[in-house]
Design a protein around this motif. Structure first.
Motif, mmCIF file in Angstrom:
data_model
loop_
_atom_site.group_PDB
_atom_site.id
_atom_site.type_symbol
_atom_site.label_atom_id
_atom_site.label_comp_id
_atom_site.label_asym_id
_atom_site.label_seq_id
_atom_site.Cartn_x
_atom_site.Cartn_y
_atom_site.Cartn_z
ATOM 1 N N GLY A 1 0.790 -1.222 0.000
ATOM 2 C CA GLY A 1 0.000 0.000 0.000
ATOM 3 C C GLY A 1 0.818 1.265 0.000
ATOM 4 O O GLY A 1 0.280 2.346 0.267
ATOM 5 N N VAL A 2 2.123 1.168 -0.297
ATOM 6 C CA VAL A 2 2.966 2.364 -0.308
ATOM 7 C C VAL A 2 2.458 3.368 -1.331
ATOM 8 O O VAL A 2 2.351 4.575 -1.046
ATOM 9 N N GLY A 3 2.115 2.888 -2.509
ATOM 10 C CA GLY A 3 1.607 3.785 -3.544
ATOM 11 C C GLY A 3 0.285 4.406 -3.146
ATOM 12 O O GLY A 3 0.024 5.586 -3.411
ATOM 13 N N GLU A 4 -0.592 3.632 -2.505
ATOM 14 C CA GLU A 4 -1.892 4.157 -2.068
ATOM 15 C C GLU A 4 -1.703 5.274 -1.048
ATOM 16 O O GLU A 4 -2.390 6.295 -1.104
ATOM 17 N N ILE A 5 -0.771 5.110 -0.112
ATOM 18 C CA ILE A 5 -0.522 6.141 0.900
ATOM 19 C C ILE A 5 -0.005 7.413 0.240
ATOM 20 O O ILE A 5 -0.443 8.523 0.561
#
Length: 561
Positions: A488-492
């Protein structure tokens, strides 16, 4: 290589005689060719030796365990196999006969009173043959001892030949210096033996394959689902436009290949933990740039998306929210469209493009206002709403469902699963997917204050203080409440950028509108090491510029969608 040596010798001041040099050069080339031939033969020989060693050790491993069951040496078993082969039978039939007799003698100890010290099929057959009994009684006794009528007849007819073949085989093994039992113990004698190590290696390779499959199954499934959605979308577009879409097959194939390649590569790299989402995206963009595809794909994608926007109607199943937002209070931010129009037809409710721009804006405005009315400052409300928007797939749909991960899947706007989903349904008194957007946000607000989940309460405590900017608030909400994991790094990052963009737009509108144009002033510093050639240095500069442009486009796109 010869020319290199020549130049080196001349540089040292040596005089090179042309005739002598040509003879030397010819010898050098011949030596190189012979060396290459030797190398090739060595590789082929090594492969053949490896195959032979594996085959022989597996044979000895099998004989070792048979010998333990029947109480005979490995050498005796090999000699018996040779005797069977020399009399028209097979080696496997010899072992089967030995196993049958051994099993009968183990399970029926009283047979020892009949056959005495006879322990092998040939000894039992010999005992019966010299007993004076009629043949039909010999067969009955033989079958009691685990010996078939076929084997009994074979031993009585060819017993002398089998005995001679066994003696011949044993003699040849002795002459070759082979101790079959000792070698079998070395090959298959338990921990520390050759086959023990070999089997352990094969098992470890199998475990590694399972681990790779487990790591790849989610991104591969995402890729399959994405491809299936695109195929359905193409079919709906073709039906709605009476066949014009499929006439652009080559155009669509080019765009689709670039998009899928980028998405699948990014998903795989992030899932395996090789790099974060931002790095995976940059890697895919760099690969496309190196292939000369990034510019054409971007141009074709923009043209296709514009054409798609022009022909796609609003979805037929995009209902209004169950609880429309109350009148906007002074100073509160207004919603902004986040993504483009949905696919032609009636997409699934949890499709990332299942809500129209107007409906998404209405939902976003409703969620921000509801969070502010619960006592959260505007910056925290924007951060929480941005996190929920990204978590639900970009539409804030209360029916959003992600089946990946097993169980009942991740449900609703906050994508709850497991005990948290059970807690939410107990709080609402109904199935989570049948509750409204307002109800689901009410649970999120309650959970950040009163839930048994410590992370949710920690997020609520920090966000109620009001000392976090919108982007940091979005990050805090996702990290403590949603906890998406490494993938979820990209989502954050996207939620953080979205919250900051909404805050800037809200401030602009509260100030009375004015000039809505956006000017991006960006200084670009690209630091590269000088390569061995001008070409490699230029390639380093191109990669740096591609990274800068990708970041600028992504950040601008978050605000403008």
């Amino acid at each position: 290589m010869a020319e290199t040596i020549r130049e080196y010798l001349i540089a040292l001041g040596w005089h090179i005689d042309e005739d002598t040099w040509k003879r030397y050069q010819g010898a050098l080339l011949k030596t190189a060719a012979e060396t290459a031939k030797v190398g090739s033969l060595s590789i082929e020989t090594a492969a053949a030796v490896e195959t032979m060693v594996s085959r022989v050790t597996r044979q000895y491993e099998n004989l070792y365990y048979v010998s333990q069951r029947v109480g005979q040496t490995v050498g005796f078993l090999q000699a018996t196999q040779y005797g069977f082969v020399q009399t028209g039978r097979s080696a496997d039939e010899a072992l089967s006969s030995m196993e049958g007799v051994a099993a009968a003698l183990r399970t029926q100890p009283w047979l020892q009173m009949i056959f005495g010290d006879a322990r092998t099929p040939q000894d039992i057959a010999s005992t019966l043959q010299h007993s004076g009994l009629p043949y039909f009684l010999q067969v009955q006794f033989a079958q009691m001892a685990g010996l078939s009528e076929r084997d009994l007849l074979h031993f009585e007819m060819f017993g002398d030949r089998i005995r001679r073949a066994k003696q011949e085989f044993a003699q040849r093994q002795r002459e070759a210096g082979i101790d079959a039992q000792q070698f079998a113990d070395r090959v298959a004698g338990g921990p520390g033996s050759f086959t023990w190590s070999l089997n352990r290696l094969e098992s470890d390779l199998g475990i590694t394959g399972q681990r790779i499959a487990m790591d790849l199954i989610d991104p591969v499934q995402h890729g399959i689902d994405a491809l299936d959605e695109i195929v359905q979308w193409i079919n709906r577009v073709d039906a709605a436009t009476k066949g014009w879409e499929l006439t652009l097959g080559s155009f669509g194939t080019t765009v689709l290949a670039g998009w899928l390649g980028n998405k699948l590569l990014r998903a795989v790299l992030v899932r395996l933990g090789i790099m974060g989402a931002a790095g995976a995206g940059a890697t895919a963009a760099e690969a496309a740039t190196g292939a000369g595809l990034l510019g054409p794909l971007a141009l074709l994608g923009a043209a296709g998306y514009g054409l798609y926007e022009a022909v796609a109607p609003e979805p037929l199943n995009a209902a209004e929210p169950a609880h429309p937002p109350a009148p906007k209070k002074a100073g509160a931010p207004t919603g902004v469209p986040l993504v483009g129009a949905p696919p032609v037809g009636a997409p699934e409710p949890n499709h990332p493009m299942a809500a129209s721009s107007a409906l998404r804006a209405s939902r976003l405005s409703q969620v921000v206002q509801q969070i502010e009315e619960a006592g959260y400052p505007e910056s925290s409300a924007l951060g929480i709403a941005s996190g929920l928007l990204l978590e639900s797939g970009g539409n804030l749909s209360p029916t959003a469902l992600n089946p990946v991960g097993g169980g009942r899947g991740a449900q609703g706007v906050p994508q709850l699963r497991g005990t948290r989903l059970d807690e939410a349904e107990q709080f609402l008194g109904r199935p989570f997917l049948s509750s409204s957007l307002r109800d689901q946000v009410n649970y999120v607000l309650w959970a950040m204050q009163s839930s048994a989940d410590a992370g949710a309460r920690r997020a609520g405590e920090r966000l109620r203080r009001g000392d976090l900017p919108p982007g940091r608030a979005a990050e805090e909400f996702l990290l403590d409440f949603e906890r998406p994991g490494p993938a979820g790094v990209g989502e954050i990052r996207e939620a953080r950028d979205l919250a900051e963009g909404l805050s800037r737009l809200a401030a602009q509108r509260q100030a009375g509108g004015g000039d809505r144009s956006v000017v991006i002033n960006q200084r670009t510093d690209i630091h590269v090491s000088s390569g061995p050639t001008a070409l490699t240095t230029a390639q380093e500069v191109m990669r740096g510029q591609a990274d800068v442009n990708a970041d600028m486009t992504r950040n601008a796109g978050i605000v403008l969608r």
